[in-house]
Design a protein around this motif. Sequence first.
Motif, PDB file in Angstrom:
ATOM      1  N   GLY A 112     -10.757 -14.004   1.845  1.00 24.32           N
ATOM      2  CA  GLY A 112     -11.348 -14.848   2.884  1.00 24.32           C
ATOM      3  C   GLY A 112     -10.305 -15.575   3.710  1.00 24.32           C
ATOM      4  N   VAL A 113      -9.308 -16.148   3.052  1.00 24.95           N
ATOM      5  CA  VAL A 113      -8.283 -16.918   3.762  1.00 24.95           C
ATOM      6  C   VAL A 113      -7.391 -15.998   4.589  1.00 24.95           C
ATOM      7  CG1 VAL A 113      -6.337 -18.497   3.512  1.00 24.95           C
ATOM      8  CG2 VAL A 113      -8.311 -18.699   1.994  1.00 24.95           C
ATOM      9  N   ILE A 114      -6.984 -14.876   4.006  1.00 27.80           N
ATOM     10  CA  ILE A 114      -6.083 -13.963   4.710  1.00 27.80           C
ATOM     11  C   ILE A 114      -6.751 -13.378   5.949  1.00 27.80           C
ATOM     12  CG2 ILE A 114      -4.777 -11.809   4.544  1.00 27.80           C
ATOM     13  CD1 ILE A 114      -3.532 -14.164   3.032  1.00 27.80           C
ATOM     14  N   THR A 115      -7.994 -12.974   5.835  1.00 25.44           N
ATOM     15  CA  THR A 115      -8.691 -12.428   7.007  1.00 25.44           C
ATOM     16  C   THR A 115      -8.922 -13.509   8.063  1.00 25.44           C
ATOM     17  OG1 THR A 115     -10.816 -12.730   5.877  1.00 25.44           O
ATOM     18  CG2 THR A 115      -9.802 -10.557   5.745  1.00 25.44           C
ATOM     19  N   LYS A 138      -9.308  -4.872   7.191  1.00 19.41           N
ATOM     20  CA  LYS A 138      -9.565  -3.519   6.693  1.00 19.41           C
ATOM     21  C   LYS A 138      -8.770  -3.230   5.416  1.00 19.41           C
ATOM     22  CE  LYS A 138     -10.676  -1.565  11.224  1.00 19.41           C
ATOM     23  NZ  LYS A 138     -10.319  -0.555  12.246  1.00 19.41           N
ATOM     24  N   VAL A 139      -7.677  -3.945   5.235  1.00 15.93           N
ATOM     25  CA  VAL A 139      -6.842  -3.740   4.054  1.00 15.93           C
ATOM     26  C   VAL A 139      -7.642  -3.969   2.780  1.00 15.93           C
ATOM     27  CG1 VAL A 139      -4.957  -4.777   2.720  1.00 15.93           C
ATOM     28  CG2 VAL A 139      -4.618  -4.225   5.135  1.00 15.93           C
ATOM     29  N   PHE A 140      -8.443  -5.011   2.767  1.00 14.73           N
ATOM     30  CA  PHE A 140      -9.179  -5.355   1.551  1.00 14.73           C
ATOM     31  C   PHE A 140     -10.273  -4.329   1.251  1.00 14.73           C
ATOM     32  CE2 PHE A 140      -7.245  -9.287   2.975  1.00 14.73           C
ATOM     33  CZ  PHE A 140      -6.669  -9.752   1.804  1.00 14.73           C
ATOM     34  N   ARG A 141     -10.902  -3.815   2.291  1.00 15.00           N
ATOM     35  CA  ARG A 141     -11.900  -2.758   2.074  1.00 15.00           C
ATOM     36  C   ARG A 141     -11.220  -1.501   1.533  1.00 15.00           C
ATOM     37  NH1 ARG A 141     -14.210  -4.437   7.212  1.00 15.00           N
ATOM     38  NH2 ARG A 141     -13.377  -2.583   8.225  1.00 15.00           N
ATOM     39  N   LEU A 161      -1.743   7.249   4.229  1.00 20.75           N
ATOM     40  CA  LEU A 161      -1.427   8.241   5.264  1.00 20.75           C
ATOM     41  C   LEU A 161      -2.687   8.969   5.717  1.00 20.75           C
ATOM     42  CD1 LEU A 161       1.898   9.755   3.858  1.00 20.75           C
ATOM     43  CD2 LEU A 161       1.627   8.111   5.733  1.00 20.75           C
ATOM     44  N   ALA A 162      -3.601   9.123   4.793  1.00 19.95           N
ATOM     45  CA  ALA A 162      -4.852   9.826   5.118  1.00 19.95           C
ATOM     46  C   ALA A 162      -5.687   9.061   6.146  1.00 19.95           C
ATOM     47  CB  ALA A 162      -5.672  10.047   3.846  1.00 19.95           C
ATOM     48  N   VAL A 163      -5.541   7.732   6.189  1.00 13.57           N
ATOM     49  CA  VAL A 163      -6.293   6.938   7.175  1.00 13.57           C
ATOM     50  C   VAL A 163      -5.424   6.548   8.366  1.00 13.57           C
ATOM     51  CG1 VAL A 163      -7.910   6.050   5.470  1.00 13.57           C
ATOM     52  CG2 VAL A 163      -5.799   4.786   5.926  1.00 13.57           C
ATOM     53  N   GLY A 164      -4.214   7.128   8.426  1.00 11.43           N
ATOM     54  CA  GLY A 164      -3.361   6.928   9.589  1.00 11.43           C
ATOM     55  C   GLY A 164      -2.509   5.681   9.589  1.00 11.43           C
ATOM     56  N   TRP A 165      -2.311   5.085   8.419  1.00  6.74           N
ATOM     57  CA  TRP A 165      -1.494   3.877   8.350  1.00  6.74           C
ATOM     58  C   TRP A 165      -0.026   4.258   8.150  1.00  6.74           C
ATOM     59  CZ3 TRP A 165      -4.943   0.391   4.708  1.00  6.74           C
ATOM     60  CH2 TRP A 165      -6.082  -0.003   5.436  1.00  6.74           C
ATOM     61  N   ILE A 197       0.830  -1.211   0.000  1.00  4.81           N
ATOM     62  CA  ILE A 197       0.000   0.000   0.000  1.00  4.81           C
ATOM     63  C   ILE A 197       0.863   1.258   0.000  1.00  4.81           C
ATOM     64  CG2 ILE A 197      -1.619   1.334   1.421  1.00  4.81           C
ATOM     65  CD1 ILE A 197      -2.880  -1.367   2.226  1.00  4.81           C
ATOM     66  N   GLN A 198       1.969   1.208   0.723  1.00  3.06           N
ATOM     67  CA  GLN A 198       2.882   2.358   0.725  1.00  3.06           C
ATOM     68  C   GLN A 198       3.431   2.628  -0.671  1.00  3.06           C
ATOM     69  OE1 GLN A 198       4.903   4.167   3.706  1.00  3.06           O
ATOM     70  NE2 GLN A 198       2.706   4.199   4.109  1.00  3.06           N
TER      71      GLN A 198
END
Length: 221
Positions: free
Chosen positions: A102-105, A73-76, A59-63, A50-51
């Motif tokens: 599905g598997v990762i979450t 939340k990453v997938f959303r 950065l806008a969502v504080g990550w 994502i970076q």
Amino acid sequence: MPQNILQYEGMIKGIGSLPGFSAEYIPFRAQHQILQVMQQQLEVCAFCFIQKWLLAESLAVGWTCPQALELHKVFRFLQAHREKVKDEFYQSTLSALIGWRGVITSIRHAAVHRISQHRKSLLELIRVAINFSQCTVGLEDSKSLCRLQVFVKTGLSEFDQRTAQLRQKATLQISLCEARPHHLGRRLALLPEAVIQVLQGVEDDFVFNVEQFLRAEFKNS
């Protein structure tokens, strides 16, 4: 059927039904540590990806670090910003990542909520974690997870060899006691507890080896 024969058969059945002798068994303490490490590694992978592609949006969502994001939340987030990057490679990678959602979450869910896994499910989680890692950070940075996969398979094979030997020895002892019930009756009475103790030792060794491997392989995590 004579009572003593029923007793011996019942003892064999009882010993064989111990969890450690199950073909799908894997000590919970070991699998939980594995899941926790996998969760941490996948968070790093997702953060790096994502970076690279969506820095401003992250950065806008504080990550600002891997620990700030959560895998589900990453997938959303990726779905919400799917059209921001038109690069063909990015889009194909994104499609693959979302396919593993599905598997990762479920890895995070199992790690956080301490959900027990059987062998097939744990190995599948590791396999998909490797795929996710390779797509996000590349082959080189995914080698630790690949080594984890090999280590777990090898460790489980050795675990099975030791428990199979224990089971054979227990069955032999029961047969000896059956042949000489008056002389070996006390040995028979003590056998189940002895088997449980040895089985616990085998499990403790497996957990210890997992801890040592994770500490060495993921020492920078």
